[in-house]
Design a protein around this motif. Sequence first.
Motif, PDB file in Angstrom:
ATOM      1  N   ARG A  53       0.919  -1.237  -0.064  1.00 29.57           N
ATOM      2  CA  ARG A  53      -0.106  -0.201  -0.071  1.00 29.57           C
ATOM      3  C   ARG A  53       0.971   1.177  -0.053  1.00 29.57           C
ATOM      4  NH1 ARG A  53      -2.968  -3.075   3.930  1.00 29.57           N
ATOM      5  NH2 ARG A  53      -2.277  -1.711   5.604  1.00 29.57           N
ATOM      6  N   ALA A  54       1.941   1.304   0.799  1.00 33.41           N
ATOM      7  CA  ALA A  54       2.824   2.604   0.927  1.00 33.41           C
ATOM      8  C   ALA A  54       3.243   2.717  -0.606  1.00 33.41           C
ATOM      9  CB  ALA A  54       3.966   2.292   2.052  1.00 33.41           C
ATOM     10  N   VAL A  55       3.922   1.750  -1.201  1.00 35.62           N
ATOM     11  CA  VAL A  55       4.244   1.831  -2.514  1.00 35.62           C
ATOM     12  C   VAL A  55       3.391   2.362  -3.436  1.00 35.62           C
ATOM     13  CG1 VAL A  55       5.584   0.506  -4.346  1.00 35.62           C
ATOM     14  CG2 VAL A  55       6.525   0.337  -2.150  1.00 35.62           C
ATOM     15  N   LYS A  56       2.185   1.803  -3.398  1.00 38.96           N
ATOM     16  CA  LYS A  56       1.067   2.368  -4.261  1.00 38.96           C
ATOM     17  C   LYS A  56       0.864   3.733  -3.918  1.00 38.96           C
ATOM     18  CE  LYS A  56      -3.429   0.710  -5.950  1.00 38.96           C
ATOM     19  NZ  LYS A  56      -4.557  -0.045  -5.778  1.00 38.96           N
ATOM     20  N   ILE A  57       0.662   4.161  -2.729  1.00 36.62           N
ATOM     21  CA  ILE A  57       0.595   5.587  -2.659  1.00 36.62           C
ATOM     22  C   ILE A  57       1.714   6.594  -3.104  1.00 36.62           C
ATOM     23  CG2 ILE A  57       0.142   7.166  -0.497  1.00 36.62           C
ATOM     24  CD1 ILE A  57      -1.449   4.970   0.725  1.00 36.62           C
ATOM     25  N   ALA A  58       2.925   6.217  -2.851  1.00 35.81           N
ATOM     26  CA  ALA A  58       4.036   6.803  -3.087  1.00 35.81           C
ATOM     27  C   ALA A  58       4.054   6.977  -4.628  1.00 35.81           C
ATOM     28  CB  ALA A  58       5.246   6.166  -2.636  1.00 35.81           C
ATOM     29  N   SER A  59       3.655   6.035  -5.376  1.00 33.62           N
ATOM     30  CA  SER A  59       3.594   5.981  -6.771  1.00 33.62           C
ATOM     31  C   SER A  59       2.405   7.050  -7.342  1.00 33.62           C
ATOM     32  CB  SER A  59       3.370   4.412  -7.299  1.00 33.62           C
ATOM     33  OG  SER A  59       3.234   4.482  -8.841  1.00 33.62           O
ATOM     34  N   ALA A  60       1.495   6.959  -6.613  1.00 36.99           N
ATOM     35  CA  ALA A  60       0.236   7.759  -7.182  1.00 36.99           C
ATOM     36  C   ALA A  60       0.488   9.239  -6.939  1.00 36.99           C
ATOM     37  CB  ALA A  60      -0.970   7.347  -6.470  1.00 36.99           C
ATOM     38  N   ILE A  61       1.424   9.558  -5.671  1.00 37.77           N
ATOM     39  CA  ILE A  61       1.538  10.816  -5.525  1.00 37.77           C
ATOM     40  C   ILE A  61       2.760  11.502  -6.340  1.00 37.77           C
ATOM     41  CG2 ILE A  61       2.781  12.306  -3.746  1.00 37.77           C
ATOM     42  CD1 ILE A  61       1.500  10.845  -1.493  1.00 37.77           C
ATOM     43  N   ASN A  62       3.577  10.505  -6.759  1.00 46.58           N
ATOM     44  CA  ASN A  62       4.664  11.024  -7.632  1.00 46.58           C
ATOM     45  C   ASN A  62       4.000  11.279  -9.047  1.00 46.58           C
ATOM     46  OD1 ASN A  62       7.075  11.029  -6.053  1.00 46.58           O
ATOM     47  ND2 ASN A  62       7.225   8.513  -6.190  1.00 46.58           N
ATOM     48  N   SER A  63       3.188  10.501  -9.305  1.00 49.09           N
ATOM     49  CA  SER A  63       2.407  10.679 -10.733  1.00 49.09           C
ATOM     50  C   SER A  63       1.636  11.852 -10.654  1.00 49.09           C
ATOM     51  CB  SER A  63       1.290   9.436 -11.076  1.00 49.09           C
ATOM     52  OG  SER A  63       0.783   9.575 -12.084  1.00 49.09           O
ATOM     53  N   ILE A  64       1.065  12.204  -9.584  1.00 47.55           N
ATOM     54  CA  ILE A  64       0.199  13.475  -9.401  1.00 47.55           C
ATOM     55  C   ILE A  64       1.017  14.711  -9.715  1.00 47.55           C
ATOM     56  CG2 ILE A  64      -1.133  14.947  -7.954  1.00 47.55           C
ATOM     57  CD1 ILE A  64      -2.374  12.359  -7.094  1.00 47.55           C
ATOM     58  N   GLU A  65       2.454  14.617  -9.036  1.00 46.63           N
ATOM     59  CA  GLU A  65       3.189  15.710  -9.029  1.00 46.63           C
ATOM     60  C   GLU A  65       3.970  15.838 -10.250  1.00 46.63           C
ATOM     61  OE1 GLU A  65       3.669  18.097  -6.816  1.00 46.63           O
ATOM     62  OE2 GLU A  65       2.030  17.237  -5.522  1.00 46.63           O
ATOM     63  N   GLY A  66       3.933  14.710 -11.107  1.00 43.48           N
ATOM     64  CA  GLY A  66       4.514  14.795 -12.503  1.00 43.48           C
ATOM     65  C   GLY A  66       6.221  14.077 -12.137  1.00 43.48           C
ATOM     66  N   VAL A  67       6.443  13.426 -11.096  1.00 50.48           N
ATOM     67  CA  VAL A  67       7.787  12.881 -10.879  1.00 50.48           C
ATOM     68  C   VAL A  67       7.759  11.661 -11.717  1.00 50.48           C
ATOM     69  CG1 VAL A  67       9.388  12.311  -9.087  1.00 50.48           C
ATOM     70  CG2 VAL A  67       7.895  14.327  -8.862  1.00 50.48           C
ATOM     71  N   ASN A  68       9.023  11.375 -12.449  1.00 55.32           N
ATOM     72  CA  ASN A  68       9.319  10.244 -12.939  1.00 55.32           C
ATOM     73  C   ASN A  68      10.223   9.355 -12.072  1.00 55.32           C
ATOM     74  OD1 ASN A  68       7.740  10.691 -15.309  1.00 55.32           O
ATOM     75  ND2 ASN A  68       9.266  11.927 -16.151  1.00 55.32           N
ATOM     76  N   ILE A  69       9.804   8.076 -11.765  1.00 48.65           N
ATOM     77  CA  ILE A  69      10.600   7.298 -10.996  1.00 48.65           C
ATOM     78  C   ILE A  69      11.460   6.360 -11.784  1.00 48.65           C
ATOM     79  CG2 ILE A  69      10.691   5.412  -9.168  1.00 48.65           C
ATOM     80  CD1 ILE A  69       9.388   8.201  -8.312  1.00 48.65           C
ATOM     81  N   PRO A  70      12.798   6.519 -11.643  1.00 47.68           N
ATOM     82  CA  PRO A  70      13.572   5.296 -12.405  1.00 47.68           C
ATOM     83  C   PRO A  70      13.317   3.981 -12.345  1.00 47.68           C
ATOM     84  CG  PRO A  70      15.095   7.082 -11.206  1.00 47.68           C
ATOM     85  CD  PRO A  70      13.733   7.200 -10.713  1.00 47.68           C
ATOM     86  N   LYS A  71      13.564   3.237 -13.342  1.00 46.68           N
ATOM     87  CA  LYS A  71      13.299   2.000 -13.559  1.00 46.68           C
ATOM     88  C   LYS A  71      13.942   1.234 -12.435  1.00 46.68           C
ATOM     89  CE  LYS A  71      10.971  -1.413 -15.611  1.00 46.68           C
ATOM     90  NZ  LYS A  71       9.364  -1.721 -15.452  1.00 46.68           N
TER      91      LYS A  71
END
Length: 59
Positions: A11-29
């Motif tokens: 759940r923590a990873v899913k939430i962090a991913s959603a927040i990064n997506s909203i903020e437009g932050v790309n996460i390296p593979k």
Amino acid sequence: MKNIDIEKRKRAVKIASAINSIEGVNIPKNAEEILKKWSDGKLTDEQLTSMMLSICTKA
């Protein structure tokens, strides 16, 4: 390894991913792969921190 709550980590990873997506932050593979290992219980919190800091300091 300590007793861990896999579902809580997922759940923590899913939430962090959603927040990064909203903020437009790309996460390296490679960061996504590390987070997946951590959420599956294959890495400790300390290992996650060390690996993520290593990625961030290379940039």
